[in-house]
Design a protein around this motif. Structure first.
Motif, mmCIF file in Angstrom:
data_model
loop_
_atom_site.group_PDB
_atom_site.id
_atom_site.type_symbol
_atom_site.label_atom_id
_atom_site.label_comp_id
_atom_site.label_asym_id
_atom_site.label_seq_id
_atom_site.Cartn_x
_atom_site.Cartn_y
_atom_site.Cartn_z
ATOM 1 N N ILE A 28 86.546 -15.910 3.340
ATOM 2 C CA ILE A 28 87.388 -15.234 2.335
ATOM 3 C C ILE A 28 87.153 -13.724 2.388
ATOM 4 O O ILE A 28 88.083 -12.913 2.282
ATOM 5 N N THR A 43 100.002 -14.182 2.486
ATOM 6 C CA THR A 43 99.294 -14.203 1.206
ATOM 7 C C THR A 43 99.405 -15.602 0.582
ATOM 8 O O THR A 43 98.463 -16.389 0.676
ATOM 9 N N SER A 44 100.559 -15.929 0.013
ATOM 10 C CA SER A 44 100.712 -17.252 -0.615
ATOM 11 C C SER A 44 100.643 -18.362 0.433
ATOM 12 O O SER A 44 100.240 -19.495 0.121
ATOM 13 N N VAL A 82 92.785 -13.383 -3.781
ATOM 14 C CA VAL A 82 93.984 -12.725 -4.338
ATOM 15 C C VAL A 82 93.731 -11.234 -4.572
ATOM 16 O O VAL A 82 94.606 -10.389 -4.352
ATOM 17 N N THR A 140 96.820 -19.081 0.883
ATOM 18 C CA THR A 140 96.194 -19.825 -0.218
ATOM 19 C C THR A 140 96.774 -21.231 -0.343
ATOM 20 O O THR A 140 96.042 -22.190 -0.623
ATOM 21 N N SER A 141 98.063 -21.386 -0.095
ATOM 22 C CA SER A 141 98.688 -22.716 -0.221
ATOM 23 C C SER A 141 98.209 -23.667 0.868
ATOM 24 O O SER A 141 97.876 -24.827 0.581
ATOM 25 N N GLN A 175 101.993 -16.574 -6.567
ATOM 26 C CA GLN A 175 101.089 -17.659 -6.164
ATOM 27 C C GLN A 175 100.891 -18.733 -7.230
ATOM 28 O O GLN A 175 100.820 -19.930 -6.919
ATOM 29 N N TRP A 195 101.584 -22.385 -5.935
ATOM 30 C CA TRP A 195 100.512 -23.392 -5.930
ATOM 31 C C TRP A 195 100.959 -24.640 -6.695
ATOM 32 O O TRP A 195 100.706 -25.766 -6.245
ATOM 33 N N VAL A 243 90.448 -20.005 -3.263
ATOM 34 C CA VAL A 243 91.779 -19.378 -3.188
ATOM 35 C C VAL A 243 91.962 -18.282 -4.243
ATOM 36 O O VAL A 243 92.746 -17.355 -4.067
#
Ligand code: F1P
Length: 350
Positions: free
Chosen positions: A219, A152-153, A319, A156-157, A14, A18, A315
């Motif tokens: 979240i 996952t990524s 994680v 957040t992205s 990540q 990011w 974000v």
């Protein structure tokens, strides 16, 4: 490939992902994506399924807080089944934002068709592209590739991208600058706290409850979903102070209570976690600055220490649940890369 290898790789990737996404966003002509769809004149309604629905909730909270114009989040299914609840007025100006990593999820594509038939323009936010890219001239496609089933990524992205956009609308350049600090900060935090998460995952739990208030509630929801998906474990999510109103009756030493502690509500939220510890629960505290009583009482305490606005931390909070879910699944002898009963995309046959 070793069980869980893809998911673990994508979680740990990540920081780089990011950075790449922020570079992409810095070069984007955002105006071309939105034209006159200013949140001051249009109600932005974020739409998604599963992880992308919780992403929608976090994006809506960010838009509301930064632009001071109310934004909403709804599951795609609600648009299809109860459209009048979602779009009550024929006169109001709505600007839907359809979020889908795959761009192939049936419910999201059906919403896109629903909107096109009514002449409602919308923004499509995706990673893979697929059919969704054909259905909207307004498209934000992020350079994120995931093999694993769970998001996952990509979560957040896409959330970071929508926060970036909200900050631009709000002319809050310091917020955008803060987002640029996160890749390095996360890389450091992963080095510090990954061992603690791996150790916590060696314990077995009959139940897991994640708590969060305000923008941390989605979240907490996504964290619980990651644990359900990646480890086929029972996990729930609540607004932190709501946990006292009944659900806390589940607390025992075989129950993990995780609290995503905000700065705004720290005193009230940390009191709940301390109470659950006194009831014998196993506790995980995640916060930006943690008091010594929390540090000393929690079974695992993760202090983020980020010098960024509270909303820009979202974000980084998620994680640890991504990692915990994956480690719990591996400890149970499962393969988080292909979770039981799940597919990478939910397609509904007519
Ligand atoms: C949405 C979704 C994910 C879930 C699983 C199946 O995908 O429901 O939330 O974790 O991967 O698909 P998408 O519409 O964002 O591609």
């Amino acid at each position: 490939m070793e069980s869980g290898a893809a998911t673990l790789r994508e979680i740990h990737s990540q920081p780089e992902v990011w950075s790449r996404c922020l570079d992409t966003l810095d070069k984007l002509d955002l105006k071309s994506l939105f034209g006159n769809k200013d949140p001051l004149t249009h109600e932005w309604i974020f739409v998604g399924c599963g992880t992308s629905y919780y992403l929608s909730q976090a994006a809506a909270a960010t838009f509301t807080a930064l632009t001071r114009s109310p934004a909403r989040a709804v599951p795609a299914s609600e648009v299809l089944l109860f459209p009048k609840l979602i779009f009550p007025s024929d006169e109001a100006a709505y600007f839907p934002v359809l979020i889908s990593r795959s761009g192939h999820t049936s419910e999201v594509l059906q919403v896109a068709e629903f909107l096109r038939l009514r002449g409602v323009e919308f923004l499509a936010v995706t990673c893979d592209g697929n059919e969704l890219t054909e259905l909207s001239t307004r498209l934000l496609k992020l350079p994120v590739t995931e093999e694993s089933t769970v998001m996952t990524s990509s979560f957040t992205s896409m959330l970071m991208a929508l926060q970036y956009i909200a900050a631009r609308f709000a002319r809050q350049d310091e917020f955008v600058n803060a987002l640029h600090l996160l890749p390095d900060s996360l890389a450091k935090l992963l080095r510090i706290y990954t061992p603690g998460i791996e150790e916590l995952a060696q314990r077995s739990f009959d139940d897991v409850a994640f708590l969060g208030q305000g923008p941390l509630y989605p979240i907490a929801s996504e964290t619980a979903l990651k644990i359900m998906e990646s480890s086929s474990s029972y996990a729930q999510f609540f607004h932190t102070l709501e946990f006292r109103h009944g659900p806390m009756s589940i607390v025992s030493k075989k129950v993990l209570v995780g609290a995503l502690l905000s700065e705004t509500g720290y005193a009230e939220e940390s009191a709940v976690l301390m109470e659950m510890k006194s009831l014998g629960g196993c506790t995980l505290a995640i916060g930006n600055r943690l008091s010594s009583e929390i540090e000393n009482s929690a079974d695992l305490a993760i202090e983020l220490a980020l010098a960024v606005p509270e909303l820009a931390r979202l974000v980084v909070y998620v994680v640890w649940g991504q990692l915990l879910g994956c480690c719990l699944g591996l400890r149970k002898g499962l393969n988080p890369d292909s979770p039981r009963h799940l597919s990478r995309v939910v397609t509904l046959v007519d």
